[in-house]
Scaffold this active site. Structure first.
Site, PDB file in Angstrom:
ATOM      1  N   CYS B 247      -0.552 -33.423   7.388  1.00  0.00           N
ATOM      2  CA  CYS B 247      -1.837 -32.841   7.903  1.00  0.00           C
ATOM      3  C   CYS B 247      -2.881 -32.533   7.051  1.00  0.00           C
ATOM      4  O   CYS B 247      -3.351 -33.669   6.411  1.00  0.00           O
ATOM      5  CB  CYS B 247      -1.632 -31.421   8.825  1.00  0.00           C
ATOM      6  SG  CYS B 247      -0.732 -30.129   7.624  1.00  0.00           S
ATOM      7  N   ARG B 252       0.739 -27.491   9.153  1.00  0.00           N
ATOM      8  CA  ARG B 252       0.746 -27.774  10.621  1.00  0.00           C
ATOM      9  C   ARG B 252       1.706 -28.712  10.678  1.00  0.00           C
ATOM     10  O   ARG B 252       2.340 -28.760  11.873  1.00  0.00           O
ATOM     11  CB  ARG B 252      -0.689 -28.416  11.117  1.00  0.00           C
ATOM     12  CG  ARG B 252      -1.662 -27.366  11.191  1.00  0.00           C
ATOM     13  CD  ARG B 252      -3.034 -27.875  11.633  1.00  0.00           C
ATOM     14  NE  ARG B 252      -3.614 -28.368  10.351  1.00  0.00           N
ATOM     15  CZ  ARG B 252      -4.826 -28.921  10.323  1.00  0.00           C
ATOM     16  NH1 ARG B 252      -5.515 -29.155  11.608  1.00  0.00           N
ATOM     17  NH2 ARG B 252      -5.402 -29.273   9.245  1.00  0.00           N
TER      18      ARG B 252
END
Lengths: 145, 299
Positions: B247, B252
């Site tokens: 990410c 994430r």
């Protein structure tokens, strides 16, 4: 030579700096809990408020300049965003009663001087720096006319 | 000693149901010897305004990252940190947090770097616990200090460095950022601070599957069937694939790493935590702009 910081901003800075790094978080939490509710006249006016995009949680600020050229900062952020609320509360208290010129003279890196970077992380501090920058820009826009 | 498993039937179709507990299970097992509950949030003060009774706090930035180098803490620092939180090598650790367990999954991935065996997520995270009006407390953390052994971090199985990603090109990559970041319109998540990447776009051939697609409206993970639709049908992953997820700084993608590894049962999934803030600033690495994955350049 830079001008001296307005008294209450200097006081807030000293209050943080006097504490150990871990305890600084507790003071930030106190600020967070002290963020004033919006005054009645602004409660139903979300349109007036500007979102601080750089903050990780939704926070909205609105600056008012009264007839005596005194600045008032209003902010609203959800309870589940205590760090952002804390930043907004520091600025709301720190700017209270200052004139337009005094606010515009606050150093842009004032948030970095609070000694919070270690406790909160430098990344998170950027949200507060952005909040101050947006506050100053709103004041410039309002007083430009 | 470890805590019993959550036998909920709704976890039964996942590859590793032992990695999840429900809010009901956690409520019933609070205080069980051998169980430590950890809160890990994006907002560094959220724990202080109310947390699950008995839970301790671990912050991704101030606790898990090395304060000087861009790396995770070492074995000695990890042992000191978790020992202080009452966690032994045999403890069952249940992690929960804000934002669909985004940071909780990141903390779980870091525990895995140190080979901590029994570490689970609370399905639905903090938001579900709060929505169900379960008890929160503002009590200060009061875990007894215990001994945790100094274990060397073992990065290779689940962590990819930039050079690993270059060697991996041609194999599946999952870019879990927003479509705007993937296409190169911007370098940061919408409404997030600039974290410093000099170029925008994505790693050639990466499929864009924003991480939050794996979460249902109430913050719990989607069912195994829905997840298969997203990652096997949608992104084309197949059994036996070697997958790297990335990410912007690796948080994430930890969530997606958890989904692929523990819920869908892919083996050898790695998280590239350097992610876009490294790749997007590195010299002479290939980048594709636009909404299509793009081709791997010839070498």
């Amino acid at each position: 030579m830079s001008e001296a910081l307005p008294e209450q901003l200097e006081q807030i800075r000293e209050d943080f700096q006097e504490l150990e790094v871990r305890t600084r978080l507790e003071l930030l939490l106190e600020f967070s809990l002290d963020l004033p509710e919006l005054p009645e006249r602004y409660r139903d006016h979300p349109d007036l408020f500007e979102r601080v995009e750089e903050c990780q949680s939704p926070v909205f600020i609105f600056l008012e300049v009264d007839e005596n050229q005194i600045v008032h900062l209003f902010a609203t952020a959800p309870r589940e965003a205590p760090t952002t609320r804390g930043f907004a509360s520091i600025l709301a208290q720190g700017l209270a009663g200052l004139t337009v010129d005094q606010v515009l003279a606050i150093p842009d890196d004032y948030p970095q001087d609070l000694g919070l970077s270690e406790a909160v992380s430098p990344l998170r501090m950027r949200g507060m720096t952005a909040m101050l920058a947006r506050a100053k820009r709103q004041i410039r826009d309002k007083t430009a006319a | 000693m470890t805590a019993p498993l959550d036998p909920s039937r709704r976890f039964a179709d996942y590859a590793h149901p032992e990695r999840l507990v429900s809010t009901e299970w956690l409520q019933d097992h609070l205080g069980t010897p051998g169980l430590v509950v950890v809160e890990s949030d994006e907002d560094v003060l959220l724990y202080e305004i109310g947390h699950i009774p008995g839970a301790v706090k671990i912050d991704w930035h101030t606790d898990l990252n090395d304060p000087v180098e861009r790396d995770y803490i070492d074995g000695a620092a990890f042992a000191a940190l978790v020992g202080q939180k009452g966690i032994t090598r045999d403890t069952t650790v249940v992690i929960y947090g804000d934002k669909n367990n985004w940071w909780a999954a990141y903390a779980l991935w870091v525990f895995t770097l140190f080979g901590h065996e029994d570490v689970r997520l609370l399905d639905g995270g903090r938001a579900k616990w709060v929505a169900e009006e379960r008890e929160l407390t503002r009590d200060r953390e009061s875990a007894p200090s215990v001994d945790y052994p100094i274990v060397q971090r073992n990065d290779a199985p689940i962590r990819a460095y930039l050079s690993d990603v270059l060697d991996h090109l041609g194999n599946p990559l999952i870019d879990v950022r927003s479509p705007e970041e993937f296409s190169g319109l911007r370098t940061t998540a919408p409404a997030y601070p600039e974290e410093g990447a000099l170029r925008a776009g994505h790693i050639p051939s990466a499929q864009n599957v924003p991480w939050a697609k794996a979460a249902a409206d109430d913050g719990t993970f989607r069912s195994a069937a829905e997840l298969n639709d997203i990652y096997r049908e949608g992104a084309g992953l197949k059994d036996g694939d070697s997958v790297i997820a990335y990410c912007r700084i690796g948080e994430r993608s930890s969530h997606t790493w958890f989904v692929l590894t523990h819920l869908l049962g892919f083996e050898g999934v790695r998280n590239y935590d350097g992610s876009w803030t490294e790749w997007g600033s590195a010299v002479r690495v290939p980048i594709v702009k636009g909404t299509e994955p793009g081709a791997v350049p010839g070498r």
